[in-house]
Design a protein around this motif. Structure first.
Motif, PDB file in Angstrom:
ATOM      1  N   PRO A 179       0.817  -1.308  -0.060  1.00 54.87           N
ATOM      2  CA  PRO A 179       0.040  -0.064  -0.105  1.00 54.87           C
ATOM      3  C   PRO A 179       0.809   1.227  -0.068  1.00 54.87           C
ATOM      4  O   PRO A 179       1.678   1.528   0.833  1.00 54.87           O
ATOM      5  N   ASN A 180       0.482   2.257  -0.915  1.00 51.78           N
ATOM      6  CA  ASN A 180       1.158   3.496  -0.968  1.00 51.78           C
ATOM      7  C   ASN A 180       0.248   4.684  -1.023  1.00 51.78           C
ATOM      8  O   ASN A 180      -0.833   4.508  -1.004  1.00 51.78           O
ATOM      9  N   HIS A 181       0.843   5.951  -0.759  1.00 50.92           N
ATOM     10  CA  HIS A 181      -0.192   7.033  -0.583  1.00 50.92           C
ATOM     11  C   HIS A 181      -0.512   7.739  -2.067  1.00 50.92           C
ATOM     12  O   HIS A 181      -1.130   8.705  -1.791  1.00 50.92           O
ATOM     13  N   VAL A 182      -0.075   7.269  -3.298  1.00 46.81           N
ATOM     14  CA  VAL A 182      -0.009   7.911  -4.357  1.00 46.81           C
ATOM     15  C   VAL A 182      -1.773   7.778  -4.752  1.00 46.81           C
ATOM     16  O   VAL A 182      -2.113   6.675  -4.926  1.00 46.81           O
ATOM     17  N   LEU A 183      -2.262   8.745  -5.166  1.00 49.01           N
ATOM     18  CA  LEU A 183      -3.752   8.820  -5.736  1.00 49.01           C
ATOM     19  C   LEU A 183      -3.659   9.077  -7.155  1.00 49.01           C
ATOM     20  O   LEU A 183      -2.566   9.777  -7.626  1.00 49.01           O
ATOM     21  N   PRO A 184      -4.573   8.643  -7.996  1.00 52.24           N
ATOM     22  CA  PRO A 184      -4.673   8.965  -9.400  1.00 52.24           C
ATOM     23  C   PRO A 184      -4.934  10.180  -9.996  1.00 52.24           C
ATOM     24  O   PRO A 184      -5.125  10.438 -11.085  1.00 52.24           O
ATOM     25  N   ASP A 185      -5.109  11.035  -9.251  1.00 50.30           N
ATOM     26  CA  ASP A 185      -5.529  12.430  -9.632  1.00 50.30           C
ATOM     27  C   ASP A 185      -4.467  13.276 -10.593  1.00 50.30           C
ATOM     28  O   ASP A 185      -3.184  12.846 -10.240  1.00 50.30           O
ATOM     29  N   ALA A 186      -4.787  13.941 -11.324  1.00 50.47           N
ATOM     30  CA  ALA A 186      -3.832  14.632 -12.123  1.00 50.47           C
ATOM     31  C   ALA A 186      -3.292  15.665 -11.245  1.00 50.47           C
ATOM     32  O   ALA A 186      -3.919  16.621 -10.761  1.00 50.47           O
ATOM     33  N   VAL A 187      -2.076  15.883 -11.746  1.00 53.26           N
ATOM     34  CA  VAL A 187      -1.295  17.043 -11.175  1.00 53.26           C
ATOM     35  C   VAL A 187      -1.313  18.420 -11.928  1.00 53.26           C
ATOM     36  O   VAL A 187      -1.664  18.192 -13.243  1.00 53.26           O
ATOM     37  N   PRO A 188      -1.358  19.491 -11.435  1.00 50.90           N
ATOM     38  CA  PRO A 188      -1.175  20.769 -12.243  1.00 50.90           C
ATOM     39  C   PRO A 188      -0.058  20.770 -13.272  1.00 50.90           C
ATOM     40  O   PRO A 188       0.966  20.288 -13.126  1.00 50.90           O
ATOM     41  N   ASP A 189      -0.345  21.218 -14.508  1.00 51.58           N
ATOM     42  CA  ASP A 189       0.449  21.508 -15.492  1.00 51.58           C
ATOM     43  C   ASP A 189       1.662  21.792 -15.085  1.00 51.58           C
ATOM     44  O   ASP A 189       2.780  21.544 -15.701  1.00 51.58           O
ATOM     45  N   GLU A 190       1.877  23.104 -14.210  1.00 47.54           N
ATOM     46  CA  GLU A 190       2.972  23.725 -13.856  1.00 47.54           C
ATOM     47  C   GLU A 190       3.974  22.844 -13.166  1.00 47.54           C
ATOM     48  O   GLU A 190       5.336  23.026 -13.140  1.00 47.54           O
ATOM     49  N   VAL A 191       3.632  21.836 -12.767  1.00 44.25           N
ATOM     50  CA  VAL A 191       4.404  20.733 -11.890  1.00 44.25           C
ATOM     51  C   VAL A 191       4.433  19.372 -12.486  1.00 44.25           C
ATOM     52  O   VAL A 191       4.845  18.407 -11.863  1.00 44.25           O
ATOM     53  N   ALA A 192       3.846  19.230 -13.722  1.00 44.37           N
ATOM     54  CA  ALA A 192       3.658  18.067 -14.432  1.00 44.37           C
ATOM     55  C   ALA A 192       5.129  17.285 -14.477  1.00 44.37           C
ATOM     56  O   ALA A 192       6.093  18.078 -14.807  1.00 44.37           O
ATOM     57  N   GLY A 193       5.333  16.108 -14.072  1.00 45.34           N
ATOM     58  CA  GLY A 193       6.561  15.311 -14.108  1.00 45.34           C
ATOM     59  C   GLY A 193       7.408  15.182 -12.892  1.00 45.34           C
ATOM     60  O   GLY A 193       8.295  14.510 -12.790  1.00 45.34           O
ATOM     61  N   ARG A 194       6.972  16.433 -12.100  1.00 46.34           N
ATOM     62  CA  ARG A 194       7.707  16.086 -10.757  1.00 46.34           C
ATOM     63  C   ARG A 194       6.866  16.232  -9.533  1.00 46.34           C
ATOM     64  O   ARG A 194       7.061  16.871  -8.283  1.00 46.34           O
ATOM     65  N   ALA A 195       5.608  15.798  -9.648  1.00 47.05           N
ATOM     66  CA  ALA A 195       4.817  16.097  -8.476  1.00 47.05           C
ATOM     67  C   ALA A 195       3.845  14.893  -8.484  1.00 47.05           C
ATOM     68  O   ALA A 195       3.590  14.149  -9.371  1.00 47.05           O
ATOM     69  N   MET A 196       3.135  14.469  -7.144  1.00 47.13           N
ATOM     70  CA  MET A 196       2.365  13.460  -7.001  1.00 47.13           C
ATOM     71  C   MET A 196       1.028  13.930  -6.438  1.00 47.13           C
ATOM     72  O   MET A 196       1.422  14.654  -5.139  1.00 47.13           O
ATOM     73  N   VAL A 197      -0.154  13.629  -6.283  1.00 40.91           N
ATOM     74  CA  VAL A 197      -1.321  13.954  -5.368  1.00 40.91           C
ATOM     75  C   VAL A 197      -1.321  12.497  -4.646  1.00 40.91           C
ATOM     76  O   VAL A 197      -1.071  11.431  -5.093  1.00 40.91           O
ATOM     77  N   ALA A 198      -1.217  12.795  -3.224  1.00 36.47           N
ATOM     78  CA  ALA A 198      -1.094  11.743  -2.313  1.00 36.47           C
ATOM     79  C   ALA A 198      -2.014  11.788  -1.189  1.00 36.47           C
ATOM     80  O   ALA A 198      -2.789  12.793  -0.752  1.00 36.47           O
ATOM     81  N   LYS A 199      -2.576  10.686  -0.883  1.00 40.38           N
ATOM     82  CA  LYS A 199      -3.476  10.564   0.279  1.00 40.38           C
ATOM     83  C   LYS A 199      -2.602  11.045   1.530  1.00 40.38           C
ATOM     84  O   LYS A 199      -1.874  10.697   2.032  1.00 40.38           O
ATOM     85  N   ARG A 200      -3.504  11.756   2.379  1.00 38.25           N
ATOM     86  CA  ARG A 200      -3.173  12.279   3.531  1.00 38.25           C
ATOM     87  C   ARG A 200      -2.807  11.130   4.489  1.00 38.25           C
ATOM     88  O   ARG A 200      -4.054  10.549   4.885  1.00 38.25           O
TER      89      ARG A 200
END
Length: 277
Positions: free
Chosen positions: A67-88
């Motif tokens: 189990p990991n904290h990554v969610l499938p939500d899209a990240v903003p274009d400004e940080v694409a490729g270097r960001a993750m939406v994560a479960k709190r």
């Protein structure tokens, strides 16, 4: 950024929370900042944040049953490729360090006590030697700007309880063994690493933050290691070596030369290519 509000910046990562008031997720952005000896340095290492994120997501894919904290939500274009939406998560105050080889702070402690974090080791080990088996050597997370404190397993039990301490230890050792085997197939040695875990709303132990990146791990080229070089790692060691030779630790660190920046960036990229190809 649209939909996100900045709430915290660490040495490398920036943390954002949703502006809609929801508290179930966050945005983790890996910057190109580089730190050494507890100082953030100038200039940045181009592509570093993207490399850390790519490696983390690749490892989450290799360890899909963990189990990991990554969610499938899209990240903003400004940080694409270097960001993750994560479960709190509710994070544990423990750095779950696992060592398969003797190096770094573990070597210093071994030379003083013939043990690391209370784990006794055989006599006569040298810098870079492989340990008889991987060992769990936790650390207590220190506030920003301070050093994490290496602790014993018994101290971990005092901090988080016996059940949680055992779960953290067992999960860390299992993931390390699996990752080591995967890296070995690619001609790379995973010498040591640190994991961070939390629990989700259901109480599930969840792997979080960056995972098995060159910022959280010590990787060596297997061929270079076999030839006797045990100091050339796939990380910011180039930066540490230059800084140690050109700064006395007082005041503001000097600006990194272009050549050091370029070599460090290339080293991060090489590890991405070696692991994910």
């Amino acid at each position: 950024m649209n939909g996100w509000r900045h709430v915290y910046s660490g040495k490398v990562r920036d943390l954002f929370e949703p502006t809609d008031g929801s508290i179930d997720r966050m945005l983790l952005v890996a910057s190109d900042r580089v730190s050494a000896f507890d100082h953030i340095l100038e200039p940045v290492i181009p592509g570093k944040g993207a490399a850390l994120t790519e490696i983390t997501l690749w490892w989450f894919g290799q360890l899909a049953d963990v189990p990991n904290h990554v969610l499938p939500d899209a990240v903003p274009d400004e940080v694409a490729g270097r960001a993750m939406v994560a479960k709190r998560l509710e994070m544990f105050p423990i750095e779950c360090v696992v060592r398969g080889y003797l190096s770094g702070s573990g070597l210093k402690e071994y030379r003083a006590t013939q043990s690391v974090c209370g784990v006794p080791l055989p006599a006569g080990l040298a810098d870079g030697d492989r340990l008889p088996e991987p060992i769990f050597t936790p650390a207590f997370k220190a506030p920003q700007g301070e050093h994490d404190e290496n602790i014993t397993f018994e101290r971990t039990v005092e901090l988080v309880g016996a059940e949680a301490a055992a779960a953290l230890r067992d999960a860390s050792l299992d993931i390390f063994r699996r990752a080591s085997a995967i890296a070995e197939q690619r001609g790379v040695i995973l010498a040591d690493t640190k994991f961070e875990f939390g629990t989700d709303a259901d109480g599930t132990l969840t792997l979080a933050d960056e995972v098995l990146t060159p910022d959280s791990s010590r990787y060596w080229d297997a061929e270079v290691y076999a030839a006797g070089n045990r100091t050339e790692s796939f990380d910011k060691q180039i930066v540490r070596n230059w800084l140690a030779a050109n700064w006395d630790g007082e005041g503001t660190p000097p600006t990194l030369p272009d050549e050091i920046v370029e070599r460090t960036a290339a080293r991060y990229r090489e590890l991405v290519d070696r692991l994910t190809a």
